[in-house]
Design a protein around this motif. Structure first.
Motif, PDB file in Angstrom:
ATOM      1  N   THR A   8       0.856  -1.187   0.000  1.00  0.00           N
ATOM      2  CA  THR A   8       0.000   0.000   0.000  1.00  0.00           C
ATOM      3  C   THR A   8       0.895   1.241   0.000  1.00  0.00           C
ATOM      4  OG1 THR A   8      -0.137  -0.109   2.405  1.00  0.00           O
ATOM      5  CG2 THR A   8      -1.909  -1.143   1.167  1.00  0.00           C
ATOM      6  N   LYS A  61      -0.329   4.883   1.249  1.00  0.00           N
ATOM      7  CA  LYS A  61      -1.077   4.939   2.515  1.00  0.00           C
ATOM      8  C   LYS A  61      -0.922   6.252   3.259  1.00  0.00           C
ATOM      9  CE  LYS A  61       2.689   2.529   4.853  1.00  0.00           C
ATOM     10  NZ  LYS A  61       3.481   2.419   3.618  1.00  0.00           N
ATOM     11  N   LEU A 119      -1.917   6.992   7.033  1.00  0.00           N
ATOM     12  CA  LEU A 119      -2.487   5.759   7.578  1.00  0.00           C
ATOM     13  C   LEU A 119      -1.411   4.802   8.076  1.00  0.00           C
ATOM     14  CD1 LEU A 119      -5.370   5.038   5.044  1.00  0.00           C
ATOM     15  CD2 LEU A 119      -5.465   6.246   7.236  1.00  0.00           C
ATOM     16  N   THR A 172      -4.051  -4.534  -0.370  1.00  0.00           N
ATOM     17  CA  THR A 172      -4.480  -3.161  -0.594  1.00  0.00           C
ATOM     18  C   THR A 172      -5.949  -2.971  -0.234  1.00  0.00           C
ATOM     19  OG1 THR A 172      -2.877  -2.974  -2.391  1.00  0.00           O
ATOM     20  CG2 THR A 172      -4.615  -1.314  -2.298  1.00  0.00           C
ATOM     21  N   TYR A 209      -7.169  -0.585   3.130  1.00  0.00           N
ATOM     22  CA  TYR A 209      -7.967   0.634   3.012  1.00  0.00           C
ATOM     23  C   TYR A 209      -9.403   0.405   3.470  1.00  0.00           C
ATOM     24  CZ  TYR A 209      -4.101   2.791   0.498  1.00  0.00           C
ATOM     25  OH  TYR A 209      -2.870   3.307   0.173  1.00  0.00           O
TER      26      TYR A 209
END
Length: 423
Positions: free
Chosen positions: A72, A75, A78, A170, A174
């Motif tokens: 990811t 990100k 995050l 992924t 998310y």
């Protein structure tokens, strides 16, 4: 002649039909605030545990170490919580990921029952009576959509059925944050009310907005319904949790891969995710011509398997634990310490991380990076044997990585190249 009753006109019949937006459409006598509150409290605890162990699973891949490990890359904030994943206790990932998957499976009946209990509210009109009500409805949409998405993709991943578009890592990462937004908002708005209902019941004079205004005769009590939900969760626990244990428990784990019977007898008879044949590793790839390439400040070194066996050998008792939630018990591995190979590569004092490449030509983790703390741990090996026998092709012959507390995909099989240095 019998009296003929007048036939109701079609427009009048249509007006008498109830729609899901009409509270009278929902007639189950089981629905009620207390029933929903019990399920909500169970989900509050269970989903919190799922989210925390999910974040730990992501951190265990060391995604901030190297782009190869990071599924990811966009990100941003995050990834604020990421930290260097430790090597001890050696069963750490086995515990956290086992809990993550097992709790997720066990919560499926609870989640479905909770969605069933509140479904009348999804059709309630008007959609928003106030700002607070609009926020509650929005949080409910994010919560339900996020929960269903996370559970469906997670269950498909456990079964190794990648029917969804894109990478599981992924999508699941998310999706977890979208779910969290709805979960936190909904919890802040509804948890105090749920606790009050469980402690004191519905206040006198207040209506139970989840109860049917015109219920059908009861065939099952609310306690009986909760017992059925609990029995469903218990059945899923019994038929799935054993994939992380040897012996009788694994044999009854019939609902998950790596459950059921052990894969044959012998020292190499423990579970694998990918076989040599599945990734097109042939005897020619791993035969006499195979050499391990080690790179570092000392240059490029090449070792045959016989030369590796002639080096000082060390042993370590470590499990294999995978993201799908299954794991093995501790296996007795034997081989060359990664720190000793780092010394040969030109790092005799403080070994750095290592970039590992496999003979495997495809797949998400045919290349992987390990942190310096993983290389320095004396239990981290380039394993050549397991349980007193030569590695089988499916377990990574001629050589594989084994590192304490690391996800299974970072314990690279069929190793071809080790590059030591800053990653």
């Amino acid at each position: 002649m019998p009296e003929r009753r007048p036939t109701r006109s079609l427009p009048g019949a249509l007006r008498s039909l109830r729609t899901p937006a009409d509270p009278g459409f929902w007639r189950s006598p089981v629905r009620g605030a207390r029933f929903t509150a019990v399920l909500g409290i169970v989900l509050l605890v269970g989903l919190t545990l799922l989210f925390v162990t999910g974040l730990l699973s992501y951190a265990a891949y060391n995604p901030d170490l190297n782009p190869v490990n990071d599924k990811t890359p966009d990100k941003g904030l995050l990834g604020f919580y990421l930290f260097s994943w430790p090597t001890g206790p050696h069963w750490l990932y086995r515990l956290t990921q086992g809990l993550h998957v097992t709790v997720g499976i066990v919560l499926v009946p609870v989640l479905l029952a909770k969605l069933w209990s509140v479904i009348p509210r999804l059709f309630a009109l008007p959609p928003a009576r106030s700002v607070g009500h609009a926020l509650e409805r929005l949080s409910l949409l994010l919560l339900i959509g996020g929960a269903l998405f996370q559970f469906i993709t997670g269950l498909l991943n456990i079964q190794l059925d990648y029917l969804f578009p894109g990478s599981f890592y992924t999508l699941h990462f998310y999706g977890a944050w979208v779910f969290l937004a709805g979960f936190v908002t909904h919890t802040v708005l509804k948890a105090p009310q749920a606790v009050r209902v469980l402690r004191n019941g519905i206040p006198r004079g207040d209506a139970d907005t989840l109860a049917a205004p015109d219920p059908l005769p009861a065939t099952l009590s609310r306690r009986g319904a909760l017992a059925m939900v609990g029995a469903g969760s218990l059945l899923l626990l019994i038929t799935s949790a054993g994939r992380s244990f040897d012996g009788p428990l694994r044999r009854i784990a019939l609902l998950t891969p790596r459950g059921g019977t052990d894969p044959g007898p012998g020292p190499n008879a423990f579970q694998v995710n990918k076989t040599a044949a599945a990734v097109r590793i042939t005897p020619a790839d791993t035969g006499e011509r195979w050499r391990l390439t080690v790179r570092g400040p000392a240059g490029e070194l090449r070792f045959s398997r016989a030369e590796l066996l002639a080096m000082e050998q060390h042993s370590a008792a470590l499990p294999i634990a995978c993201v799908e939630g299954w794991s093995t018990s501790d296996q007795q591995w034997r081989g060359v310490r990664l720190s000793d190979l780092a010394a040969l590569a030109g790092f005799p004092d403080r070994p750095p991380g290592v970039f590992v490449e496999s003979l495997q030509r495809g797949g998400s983790f045919r290349k992987a990076a390990l942190r310096d703390n993983q290389v320095r741990d004396g239990r981290s090996l380039l394993a050549l044997e397991v349980n007193g026998a030569t590695l089988s092709p499916d377990h990574g012959y001629p050589a594989r990585i084994i590192v304490p507390a690391a996800p299974g995909v970072l314990n690279t099989k069929w190793v071809e190249t080790l590059t030591f240095g800053e990653l």
